[in-house]
Design a protein around this motif. Structure first.
Motif, PDB file in Angstrom:
ATOM      1  N   GLN A 136      80.009  77.856  46.479  1.00 24.99           N
ATOM      2  CA  GLN A 136      80.664  76.432  46.254  1.00 24.99           C
ATOM      3  C   GLN A 136      80.961  75.721  47.624  1.00 24.99           C
ATOM      4  OE1 GLN A 136      84.079  77.667  43.950  1.00 24.99           O
ATOM      5  NE2 GLN A 136      82.965  77.804  42.026  1.00 24.99           N
ATOM      6  N   SER A 140      80.707  71.480  48.549  1.00 26.88           N
ATOM      7  CA  SER A 140      81.385  70.631  49.055  1.00 26.88           C
ATOM      8  C   SER A 140      80.714  69.604  49.979  1.00 26.88           C
ATOM      9  CB  SER A 140      82.490  71.369  49.582  1.00 26.88           C
ATOM     10  OG  SER A 140      82.271  72.067  50.761  1.00 26.88           O
ATOM     11  N   MET A 151      85.108  69.940  45.122  1.00 29.56           N
ATOM     12  CA  MET A 151      84.816  71.357  45.694  1.00 29.56           C
ATOM     13  C   MET A 151      85.829  71.685  47.057  1.00 29.56           C
ATOM     14  SD  MET A 151      83.048  72.382  43.333  1.00 29.56           S
ATOM     15  CE  MET A 151      83.321  74.052  44.062  1.00 29.56           C
ATOM     16  N   CYS A 155      87.564  75.238  46.707  1.00 29.88           N
ATOM     17  CA  CYS A 155      87.435  76.151  47.646  1.00 29.88           C
ATOM     18  C   CYS A 155      88.444  76.756  48.454  1.00 29.88           C
ATOM     19  CB  CYS A 155      86.329  75.764  48.529  1.00 29.88           C
ATOM     20  SG  CYS A 155      84.522  75.678  47.859  1.00 29.88           S
TER      21      CYS A 155
END
Lengths: 327, 282
Positions: A136, A140, A151, A155
């Motif tokens: 992930q 982002s 994201m 995260c």
């Protein structure tokens, strides 16, 4: 403007790292790929609440109970951001639910494994959330604005979850013999499914090249998997535990850990619905949705009545305004 | 002589201290069991946003339980051994009485929560109504506790009230949606009222320990009871639900350790790990 020209401009924006926003033109395939990926991701958060939710009522201390509750709640929140991000692409949340419930949409296969002991809460945090973060963090920086922004938030929370998971295992690893055994057993069961979370090998991943060109994906499955193995092989030493792979060995030449073959037969079987909990997880989601139907209908009916009353009230107010004032 | 004085307490002070600890355990148990039941919804709610809201409420309750248990544990640790053990109702050294041992090592008959909170969740209507009844009760009780001579108790009440105000608002809005929603939702609300109403009388059937520790007399209890009933009926009226009155007969016993059959299962599930591995750290 003709389609080729638009496609060319679109790719130029991607190449220049300019984010694509909902109102921008985008190729149909880009839109479809994102809808598939973001909704799968949202479904994974929602289905992912179940294996951990399974231990909330059995958490062994009040502090752990509170942390676990907060974590599962975070996952619901992630689902919410992601469904909203997918909605910007022209699909409704109800449509996405329908796809999930009918089996058309997938979710991460890892959640089709059972959580059997408290140590699984640690292993999920450390390994499953750890693998998710690996996947992930590059997302982002994904080319689609709403997904990338969701994201960033996700995260931050995931890395907190990962630390909590590792801390559960660390506490168990310093505990009594039964706790240490519980810790190793959870690592043994979650290790390989976590490696599978990165998806098929690059040779068997047909969408990778296109997704990388569109900057939806920034690293290949195998690159991310290797990175994950390298990190975990070091971290497991702090626990005084081992990873269940006799071929795991530092390769000085590659500057990476070598690791043993993944059981792809198991992977494809779980993807196809034959994992230990596929049927249960899906049935639980469908049940929650169906049991909730009358609640959603009531909420809707109430809102309609309320706005009808408000409308009637406003109209009465208006007609009084226009009426001659009483003297 | 000095040692003797330190080890014995004047009877009146001893009783007050006992009452306070019982009352704190009662508040903690109520919170924990409410939190437990609410947390059972996590991942199963009818609407994602509401799943999040209810999990948040569960989290508030667990947080409140921790505050009350911690306060009780601190007081128990200061007591002479035999008294602490008798009060905590389990056999460990008072020095190791913690929030967790109080939650995880007491048997059902030592738990002092209201019967209402341990009842099964049932459907969304039953869960909503339970939270609505309970948080309205908590709100008016905790407003009283703000003035309590135990400043720690008053501080916890103050902190909790911020959360409770939200629980009251959230559950009240749902009572209106369900009461004045569809025929089905209304039917389900009526059924829930029928099921839960026999348990609300226990709120105002105050034990001696509540009266002492919460500094309540019969007049103030009566006032709480009336305030609560008026608040409930006000929302019920908006929700087009029938007005309620207190009956002469109601279910009680939880506050003195006599529970429904449900609590044993809750505790069996909740306590199994710490009981299986005594003295383990988690």
């Amino acid at each position: 403007m003709d389609a080729n020209k638009l496609a060319e401009q679109f790719q130029q924006k991607i190449d220049a790292d300019i984010k694509i926003e909902p109102q921008d033109w985008m190729p149909d395939e880009y839109r479809k790929t994102l809808i598939r990926q973001i909704s799968q991701h949202a479904h994974s958060e929602i289905v992912g609440m179940l294996p951990e939710g399974n231990w909330i009522t059995r958490a062994p201390s009040l502090r752990r109970k509170a942390i676990l509750l907060a974590k599962v709640q975070d996952e619901a929140g992630h689902g919410l951001y992601l469904y909203s991000a997918a909605e910007t692409l022209g699909i409704t949340r109800d449509e996405m639910y329908y796809q999930l419930h009918s089996g058309k949409a997938k979710y991460s296969s890892i959640f089709n494994y059972p959580t059997l002991t408290w140590a699984d809460m640690g292993a999920i945090g450390w390994l499953v959330d750890g693998a998710a973060i690996m996947n992930q963090v590059p997302l982002s920086r994904c080319s689609y604005g709403p997904y990338a922004r969701a994201m960033v938030r996700i995260c931050k929370e995931e890395s907190f979850h990962q630390r909590q998971g590792f801390e559960i295992l660390l506490t168990l690893s310093k505990g009594n013999a039964a706790q240490r055994k519980m810790c190793q057993d959870a690592i043994n069961r979650w290790w390989w499914p976590s490696l599978m979370m990165f998806g098929p090998t690059d040779n068997d991943s047909p969408h990778t090249a296109q997704s990388m060109k569109w900057k939806i994906k920034r690293f290949t499955n195998d690159e991310l998997r290797q990175k994950f193995v390298d990190v975990c092989a070091e971290q497991v030493k702090f626990l005084g535990m081992t990873l269940p792979d006799k071929d795991l060995k530092w390769n000085e030449e590659r500057k990476h850990y070598d690791f043993g073959p993944i059981n792809w037969e198991e992977f494809w079987n779980v993807v196809k619905g034959n994992g230990p909990c596929n049927k249960e997880r899906l049935a639980t989601r469908v049940q929650a949705w169906e049991d909730g139907a009358w609640v959603r209908e009531a909420a809707l009916a109430y809102e309609e009545k309320k706005s009808a009353r408000k409308y009637a009230f406003q109209n009465t107010a208006k007609s009084t305004e226009n009426a001659p004032a009483f003297q | 002589m000095i040692i003797m004085q330190e080890q014995t307490m004047p009877a009146e002070k001893e009783n007050a201290q006992k009452a306070k600890i019982d009352a704190l355990l009662h508040l903690a148990d109520d919170s924990l069991i409410m939190g437990h039941r609410c947390s059972e919804w996590c991942g199963h709610g009818p609407i994602l946003e509401q799943d999040i809201a209810l999990t948040n409420i569960a989290l508030d309750f667990v947080g409140q339980a921790r505050n009350f248990y911690q306060h009780a544990a601190a007081l128990l640790q200061q007591l002479p051994n035999d008294m602490a053990l008798a009060l905590a109702d389990f056999d460990i050294t008072p020095a190791s009485i913690t929030e967790d041992s109080l939650a995880y090592l007491r048997n059902a008959n030592a738990y002092k929560n209201h019967l209402l909170v341990e009842l099964p969740n049932g459907d969304w209507a039953q869960t909503i109504l339970k939270i609505f009844f309970f948080s309205n009760y908590r709100q008016i009780l905790f407003q009283q506790l703000l003035k309590n001579s135990d400043t720690q108790l008053a501080a916890i009440a103050e902190k909790s009230l911020k959360e409770i105000q939200y629980h009251v608002k959230w559950s009240g809005e749902w009572v209106m949606r369900l009461g004045d929603g569809t025929d089905e939702s209304r039917e389900r609300m009526l059924k829930a009222i029928d099921y839960l109403w026999p348990y609300v009388g226990e709120f105002f059937n105050c034990t001696e320990y509540e009266k002492t520790a919460f500094e309540l007399d019969d007049t103030s209890i009566d006032l709480l009871k009336q305030t609560w009933l008026n608040t409930i009926n006000h929302t019920f009226q908006l929700a087009t639900l029938p007005e309620q009155t207190f009956g002469k007969w109601y279910q009680s016993g939880g506050k003195l350790g006599i529970h429904t059959e449900h609590l044993g299962y809750i505790l069996a599930e909740m306590q199994f790990l710490p009981r299986t591995y005594p003295n383990a750290e988690w």
